[in-house]
Design an enzyme around this catalytic site. Structure first.
Site, PDB file in Angstrom:
ATOM      1  N   HIS A   1       0.600   4.371  -2.698  1.00 54.56           N
ATOM      2  CA  HIS A   1       0.356   5.742  -2.259  1.00 54.56           C
ATOM      3  C   HIS A   1       1.521   6.666  -2.610  1.00 54.56           C
ATOM      4  CE1 HIS A   1      -3.298   5.462   0.560  1.00 54.56           C
ATOM      5  NE2 HIS A   1      -3.273   4.376  -0.181  1.00 54.56           N
TER       6      HIS A   1
ATOM      7  N   ARG B   1       0.827  -1.207   0.000  1.00 56.24           N
ATOM      8  CA  ARG B   1       0.000   0.000   0.000  1.00 56.24           C
ATOM      9  C   ARG B   1       0.866   1.263   0.000  1.00 56.24           C
ATOM     10  NH1 ARG B   1      -3.649   2.362   4.607  1.00 56.24           N
ATOM     11  NH2 ARG B   1      -5.010   3.730   3.402  1.00 56.24           N
TER      12      ARG B   1
ATOM     13  N   HIS C   1      -5.791  -5.937  -3.046  1.00 55.28           N
ATOM     14  CA  HIS C   1      -6.650  -6.064  -1.879  1.00 55.28           C
ATOM     15  C   HIS C   1      -6.871  -7.516  -1.480  1.00 55.28           C
ATOM     16  CE1 HIS C   1      -8.677  -1.817  -2.158  1.00 55.28           C
ATOM     17  NE2 HIS C   1      -7.420  -1.783  -1.754  1.00 55.28           N
TER      18      HIS C   1
ATOM     19  N   ASN D   1      -3.647   9.001   3.828  1.00 55.36           N
ATOM     20  CA  ASN D   1      -2.415   8.384   4.323  1.00 55.36           C
ATOM     21  C   ASN D   1      -2.370   8.222   5.835  1.00 55.36           C
ATOM     22  OD1 ASN D   1      -1.343   8.073   1.773  1.00 55.36           O
ATOM     23  ND2 ASN D   1      -0.260  10.034   1.802  1.00 55.36           N
TER      24      ASN D   1
END
Length: 354
Positions: A74, A70, A203, A102
Site C-alpha cells: 500500500h 500489506r 495472499h 487503508n
C-alpha cells in the site's frame, strides 16, 4: 560417539543459514541512488536488528507478518515506496491512512515500524529511512513465515508529504476487481502479468473482513466459487455487512507457500481479484505453473518484490530521513495528527488488494 539426528539437523540448519548470510548480492538493474550495500558502513547491523526483532514479534503473533507485507504494498502503489502511508493526517487534511483501502491496515503494523525505527536509530543514529525499514520488514515477513529469502536494494528517502484520499483510492486495486482491472492497475506500475500473479501470491498469508468478498455470496452466489467453500464463508459471514474476518488461504493461512494458487485451481479464492486470475485465460497458465512449482513461484515473487520496492523511490538529496515515521521532520508541530471526520464507508468495506 555417534552424532544424534537432532544434532545433525541443527548443524544442517546452521550451515544453510550461514550460506544464506554469505550469499552474493544479486545482480541486475536497480534505480540510481539505491545500492545492495547502502548501509554497510553507516549501519552494518541494520538487517540483523530488523530480523531479530521481527522474529520475536512473529513468535507471539505470526499474523503481523501479513500486516507488514500489506503495508509495504500500500505504500509503494501510492506515490511510490516513500513511506507516505506512514504519515498521519495533518491540519491540512486527511492522510493516506484515512482512505477507504487503508482503513483496514493493521494498527500494529504502524507500531512495529515505529518500534523498528527507534531500535535502528538507537544503534546507528538517524541514517536509515522509514521507507527502507518498511521494505526490510516486508521481506522478513515473507522469510519468517516460510517464504523465500532475497536481498533488497536500499537507500530510499522518506517523502515529505502524503497522497490525497482520492489519489490513494485510485491507485490501489480493489478486491472486487476482475483480472482486467488488476492487470491494468499493475501495468500502470510497469508490472507485467507474471509479476502481477506472483505478487498476488502475497495472499497466501493474512485475513480479510467479510465485506471485501460478500458480494460473491449475497444476494446470489458467484458460480465460480466452490459450493462447500461458499457455505463455510456464509457461516463466517452470515450477512453481507458482517464485520467478521476469515483467512485468505484456507490450506495454510499462516505459512508463506504456493497453496494460494492451489486454492484458485479449486475455486477457493476469496476475492474476485484472486479467483479471476484462474478463470481468465490470460493468467490461468501462470497460476497453474505456480501451483505445481513452489520454487518457481518463490523465484518470481522475489524478483517482482524487488522490482515493486523500487517504484518511484526518492534517493540522494530528495526527501528526508524521518526521526518519527508518522510525521515529517520540518515543522513537525504543523504535521501532528488531527481528527478529520469524513463520510466514508465502514472500515471493513474495502480490504485492499493485498
Amino acid at each position: 560417539m555417534a552424532t544424534s539426528s537432532s544434532s545433525v539437523s541443527l548443524l544442517l540448519i546452521s550451515s544453510l543459514l550461514l550460506a544464506s548470510l554469505n550469499e552474493a548480492k544479486p545482480s541486475g538493474p536497480i534505480v540510481s541512488g539505491l545500492s545492495w550495500t547502502f548501509y554497510q558502513k553507516s549501519c552494518p547491523n541494520l538487517e540483523s536488528i530488523v530480523r531479530k526483532q521481527l522474529q520475536k514479534v512473529f513468535k507471539k503473533d505470526i499474523g503481523q507478518a501479513a500486516g507488514l507485507l500489506r503495508l509495504h504494498f500500500h505504500d509503494c502503489f501510492v506515490q511510490g515506496c516513500d513511506g507516505s502511508v506512514l504519515l498521519e493526517g495533518s491540519a491540512a487534511g486527511p492522510g493516506e491512512q484515512q482512505s477507504i483501502p487503508n482503513l483496514t491496515l493493521r494498527k500494529q503494523a504502524f507500531e512495529i515500524i515505529n518500534d523498528l525505527r527507534a531500535r535502528v536509530h538507537k544503534k546507528c543514529g538517524r541514517v536509515v529511512s522509514c521507507s527502507d525499514i518498511v521494505v526490510l520488514a516486508a521481506r522478513d515477513s515473507v522469510v519468517l513465515s516460510g517464504g523465500p529469502d532475497y536481498d533488497v536494494p536500499l537507500g530510499r528517502r522518506d517523502g515529505l508529504g502524503f497522497a490525497t484520499v482520492n489519489a490513494t483510492l485510485a491507485n490501489l486495486p480493489p478486491p472486487f476487481g476482475n483480472t482486467t482491472v488488476i492487470l491494468n492497475s499493475f501495468g500502470s506500475k510497469n508490472l507485467n502479468a507474471k509479476e502481477t500473479v506472483a505478487l498476488s501470491g502475497g495472499h497466501t498469508i493474512g485475513i480479510s473482513h467479510c465485506p471485501a468478498f460478500t458480494s460473491r455470496l449475497y444476494p446470489t452466489q458467484d458460480p465460480t466459487m466452490d459450493k462447500t467453500f461458499a457455505q463455510n464463508l456464509k457461516k463466517a459471514c452470515p450477512t453481507a455487512n458482517s464485520n467478521n474476518t476469515t483467512v485468505l488461504d484456507i490450506r495454510s493461512p499462516n505459512v508463506f507457500d504456493n497453496k494460494y494458487y492451489v486454492d484458485l485451481m479449486n475455486r477457493q479464492g476469496l476475492f474476485t481479484s484472486d479467483q479471476d486470475l484462474y478463470t481468465d485465460k490470460r493468467t490461468r497458465g501462470i497460476v497453474t505453473s505456480f501451483a505445481v512449482d513452489q520454487k518457481l513461484f518463490f523465484d518470481e515473487f522475489a524478483k517482482a518484490m524487488i522490482k515493486m520496492s523500487q517504484l518511484s523511490v526518492l534517493t540522494g538529496n530528495q526527501g528526508e530521513v524521518r526521526a518519527n515515521c508518522s510525521v515529517r521532520n520540518a515543522n513537525n508541530e504543523n504535521f501532528l495528527a488531527s481528527v478529520v471526520e469524513e463520510a466514508v464507508e465502514e472500515p471493513g468495506v474495502w480490504a485492499g488488494f493485498m
